[in-house]
Every structure is written in structure tokens, then in C-alpha cells.
Design a protein around this motif. Structure first.
Motif, mmCIF file in Angstrom:
data_model
loop_
_atom_site.group_PDB
_atom_site.id
_atom_site.type_symbol
_atom_site.label_atom_id
_atom_site.label_comp_id
_atom_site.label_asym_id
_atom_site.label_seq_id
_atom_site.Cartn_x
_atom_site.Cartn_y
_atom_site.Cartn_z
ATOM 1 N N VAL A 43 32.658 -16.740 91.471
ATOM 2 C CA VAL A 43 31.925 -17.837 92.093
ATOM 3 C C VAL A 43 32.243 -17.891 93.583
ATOM 4 C CG1 VAL A 43 31.814 -19.209 89.976
ATOM 5 C CG2 VAL A 43 33.732 -19.534 91.558
ATOM 6 N N GLY A 44 31.362 -18.552 94.316
ATOM 7 C CA GLY A 44 31.554 -18.700 95.757
ATOM 8 C C GLY A 44 30.222 -18.960 96.426
ATOM 9 N N LEU A 45 30.281 -19.372 97.673
ATOM 10 C CA LEU A 45 29.068 -19.639 98.435
ATOM 11 C C LEU A 45 28.250 -18.378 98.643
ATOM 12 C CD1 LEU A 45 30.650 -21.929 101.179
ATOM 13 C CD2 LEU A 45 29.052 -22.681 99.409
ATOM 14 N N SER A 46 26.966 -18.530 98.944
ATOM 15 C CA SER A 46 26.139 -17.390 99.341
ATOM 16 C C SER A 46 26.754 -16.756 100.586
ATOM 17 C CB SER A 46 24.711 -17.846 99.650
ATOM 18 O OG SER A 46 24.086 -18.340 98.485
ATOM 19 N N GLY A 47 26.851 -15.431 100.569
ATOM 20 C CA GLY A 47 27.432 -14.732 101.705
ATOM 21 C C GLY A 47 28.944 -14.627 101.665
ATOM 22 N N ALA A 48 29.555 -15.115 100.571
ATOM 23 C CA ALA A 48 31.020 -15.097 100.477
ATOM 24 C C ALA A 48 31.573 -13.700 100.199
ATOM 25 C CB ALA A 48 31.489 -16.055 99.386
ATOM 26 N N GLY A 49 30.721 -12.812 99.639
ATOM 27 C CA GLY A 49 31.159 -11.457 99.324
ATOM 28 C C GLY A 49 31.039 -11.087 97.866
ATOM 29 N N LYS A 50 30.416 -11.971 97.055
ATOM 30 C CA LYS A 50 30.322 -11.723 95.614
ATOM 31 C C LYS A 50 29.525 -10.448 95.316
ATOM 32 C CE LYS A 50 28.326 -15.618 94.368
ATOM 33 N NZ LYS A 50 27.979 -16.111 95.720
ATOM 34 N N SER A 51 28.338 -10.337 95.897
ATOM 35 C CA SER A 51 27.504 -9.153 95.646
ATOM 36 C C SER A 51 28.124 -7.903 96.246
ATOM 37 C CB SER A 51 26.102 -9.364 96.231
ATOM 38 O OG SER A 51 25.402 -10.354 95.508
ATOM 39 N N THR A 52 28.736 -8.040 97.403
ATOM 40 C CA THR A 52 29.407 -6.896 98.032
ATOM 41 C C THR A 52 30.501 -6.364 97.118
ATOM 42 O OG1 THR A 52 28.964 -7.818 100.228
ATOM 43 C CG2 THR A 52 30.648 -6.111 100.084
ATOM 44 N N LEU A 53 31.236 -7.275 96.481
ATOM 45 C CA LEU A 53 32.302 -6.858 95.557
ATOM 46 C C LEU A 53 31.734 -6.051 94.406
ATOM 47 C CD1 LEU A 53 35.121 -6.866 94.356
ATOM 48 C CD2 LEU A 53 34.692 -9.173 93.484
ATOM 49 N N LEU A 54 30.706 -6.556 93.731
ATOM 50 C CA LEU A 54 30.146 -5.836 92.584
ATOM 51 C C LEU A 54 29.565 -4.501 93.002
ATOM 52 C CD1 LEU A 54 28.375 -8.310 90.136
ATOM 53 C CD2 LEU A 54 30.755 -7.633 90.273
ATOM 54 N N ARG A 55 28.854 -4.484 94.123
ATOM 55 C CA ARG A 55 28.206 -3.249 94.563
ATOM 56 C C ARG A 55 29.205 -2.222 95.078
ATOM 57 N NH1 ARG A 55 22.431 -3.970 95.735
ATOM 58 N NH2 ARG A 55 21.785 -5.902 94.724
ATOM 59 N N SER A 56 30.375 -2.688 95.461
ATOM 60 C CA SER A 56 31.433 -1.754 95.849
ATOM 61 C C SER A 56 32.086 -1.135 94.619
ATOM 62 C CB SER A 56 32.493 -2.461 96.699
ATOM 63 O OG SER A 56 31.954 -2.917 97.925
ATOM 64 N N ILE A 57 32.194 -1.914 93.549
ATOM 65 C CA ILE A 57 32.835 -1.414 92.329
ATOM 66 C C ILE A 57 32.069 -0.225 91.751
ATOM 67 C CG2 ILE A 57 33.327 -1.997 89.905
ATOM 68 C CD1 ILE A 57 34.153 -4.798 90.908
ATOM 69 N N ASN A 58 30.727 -0.276 91.782
ATOM 70 C CA ASN A 58 29.978 0.874 91.256
ATOM 71 C C ASN A 58 29.471 1.796 92.367
ATOM 72 O OD1 ASN A 58 27.819 -0.506 92.335
ATOM 73 N ND2 ASN A 58 26.605 -0.507 90.464
ATOM 74 N N ARG A 59 29.965 1.562 93.569
ATOM 75 C CA ARG A 59 29.710 2.374 94.763
ATOM 76 C C ARG A 59 28.251 2.411 95.182
ATOM 77 N NH1 ARG A 59 32.400 8.286 95.969
ATOM 78 N NH2 ARG A 59 31.051 8.693 97.745
#
Length: 260
Positions: A43-59
Motif C-alpha cells: 500500500v501507499g500513495l500514487s507515485g510512492a513506488g509500488k508499481s516500480t517495485l513489482l515491475r523491478s521484481i520481474n525485470r
């Protein structure tokens, strides 16, 4: 990862930083371990890095510094065949479904097997009967076996998202990453999709990581809460230890943090 566990984490991030070309820091020195079978909600605000985290995990995003391991193997340094094999273990569900709208439901679900075939066979759609059965069973699990030959664009948004879940199941991954999978769905359909993900997590022991805007949904489904703010993990605790004050801390920076 819980203390005292000798298990190798299914996902392990070590000192992970992601800086975008414009200089914005999407992730800032993240360290995170996730064990097999967890249902993690971020969880977190929009732009906090949530999507970046997931997209980094699967590269889908390359990180700037650090390392990410999937079941003990570095996806950060992997190349070619090795990278393809690691990615087979990581299924991704998107907010926008990412289906080929003019293709049948069955063909969409079968694309989850593409990584197991050479280019010629996958491009010609030459899937085995075993994989067709696997696709049918995946659709049966999400209650859409009757839509096998419908075009994807004939389905409702909720049905399309459940087709995307069936596609990921057909991939036979160890991990499912879901990036705001219910953001565009009505409450009833949201419950169906989240119930599907929980049942998959519980029945098949697949590790699930989901980004959600709704704290109430997170409370209902998570076994573990992770809160992200400004690309940093500011909350990480078991779901049964979550409190309103802890959740509030994810969305409210202290004065010293605001001054940075």
C-alpha cells in the motif's frame, strides 16, 4: 522474511535502487525478503513506488543498483535463456488486463505457455493438448470455462481480469505479481477477483504480491502488509499486527522526512 526461518526466500531484494532517466528515484535502497506462500499487499500513495517495485521484481524495469533474486537466482544479472527461465516463474497481472481483445479466451489463456515453446511453435499457436487442458482447468478455477471460445472483448471487465488470472495460472509460476488488479472494477467483481487470488495462494501455495489502493481490501486479504512512501519501505508487518496508526504512518510523513 520471518525471524528464525531457514527457508530460502522466494523473492529477495538487496540494496535495490531505481533511478529513472529524468533523475526521479523510484526505489531507494530497498531490502526485502518474501517467503514462499505469503500473500503480501503493498500500500501507499500514487507515485510512492509500488508499481516500480513489482515491475523491478520481474525485470520489466531494470534497476540502477542492487540485486533481485527469484528463488535464489539473480534476475538482475540473468541474460538470454536464463532470464526467460526465471521469468517463467513470475506471473504478472495488470490493471488493464493486457488481453488480445480479438482473440478467443482460450487463445489468450494459452499465451501463458509461450515461454515454454520455441518461437515458431508459439507464433503458430501450436500448443499441446496437455496445455489446452491446463488452460481449461485454469478457466474452470476462475469460473469462466463456459467462455472458452468467446472473444475477449465480449467479456465484462471483471471477466477479462479473471481471464488474465487464468493466463497466469497456465504459466505455472511460483510467484504472482498483481499491479492494481481491481482498480477499474466494481465492488462485487473486485471481491471475485481478490477471492480468486486468495484461493490460488491458499490452494496452490503460490506467493502473491498485490498493489492496492484500498486499505480495507488489504486488511481483508493480506497475510503481510508492506507500506511504501517515496520509494522506501516504511511499514512491514504481519496482517494480524496492523493498526490504524501504522497504516496512517504510510501516508503521513514526519516533519523531518518532509524537510528532506
Amino acid at each position: 522474511m520471518s525471524k528464525g526461518s531457514n527457508m530460502q526466500p522466494i523473492i529477495e531484494l538487496t540494496n535495490v535502487t531505481k533511478v529513472y532517466p529524468n533523475g526521479v528515484k523510484g526505489l531507494n535502497n530497498l531490502n526485502l525478503s518474501v517467503e514462499k506462500g505469503e500473500f503480501v499487499v503493498i500500500v501507499g500513495l500514487s507515485g510512492a513506488g509500488k508499481s516500480t517495485l513489482l515491475r523491478s521484481i520481474n525485470r520489466l524495469h531494470d534497476i540502477t543498483e542492487g540485486d533481485i533474486k527469484i528463488d535464489g537466482q539473480s534476475i538482475t544479472t540473468a541474460k538470454g535463456k536464463s532470464l526467460r527461465h526465471i521469468r517463467r516463474d513470475v506471473g504478472m497481472i495488470f490493471q488493464s488486463f493486457n488481453l488480445v481483445k480479438r482473440m478467443s479466451v482460450l487463445k489468450n489463456v494459452l499465451t501463458g505457455r509461450v515461454a515454454y515453446y520455441n518461437f515458431l511453435k508459439s507464433s503458430l499457436g501450436l500448443f499441446s493438448n496437455e496445455d489446452k487442458l491446463r488452460a481449461y482447468e485454469a478457466l474452470e478455477r476462475v469460473g469462466l470455462e463456459s467462455k472458452l471460445y468467446n472473444r475477449a472483448d465480449e467479456l465484462s471487465g471483471g471477466q477479462q481480469q479473471r481471464v488474465s488470472i487464468a493466463r497466469v495460472l497456465t504459466q505455472s509460476p511460483k510467484i504472482i505479481l498483481a499491479d492494481e488488479p481491481v482498480a477499474s472494477l466494481d465492488p462485487k467483481t473486485t471481491t471475485q477477483v481478490m477471492d480468486d487470488l486468495r484461493k490460488i495462494n491458499q490452494d496452490l501455495k503460490m506467493t502473491v504480491m498485490v498493489n492496492l489502493h484500498s486499505v480495507e481490501l488489504a486488511k481483508k486479504y493480506a497475510t503481510r502488509f508492506i507500506g511504501i512512501r517515496n520509494g522506501e519501505i516504511v511499514l512491514d508487518c504481519p496482517a494480524d499486527q496492523i493498526t490504524d496508526d501504522k497504516i496512517k504512518s504510510v501516508y503521513t510523513a514526519s516533519k523531518s522526512q518532509e524537510a528532506k
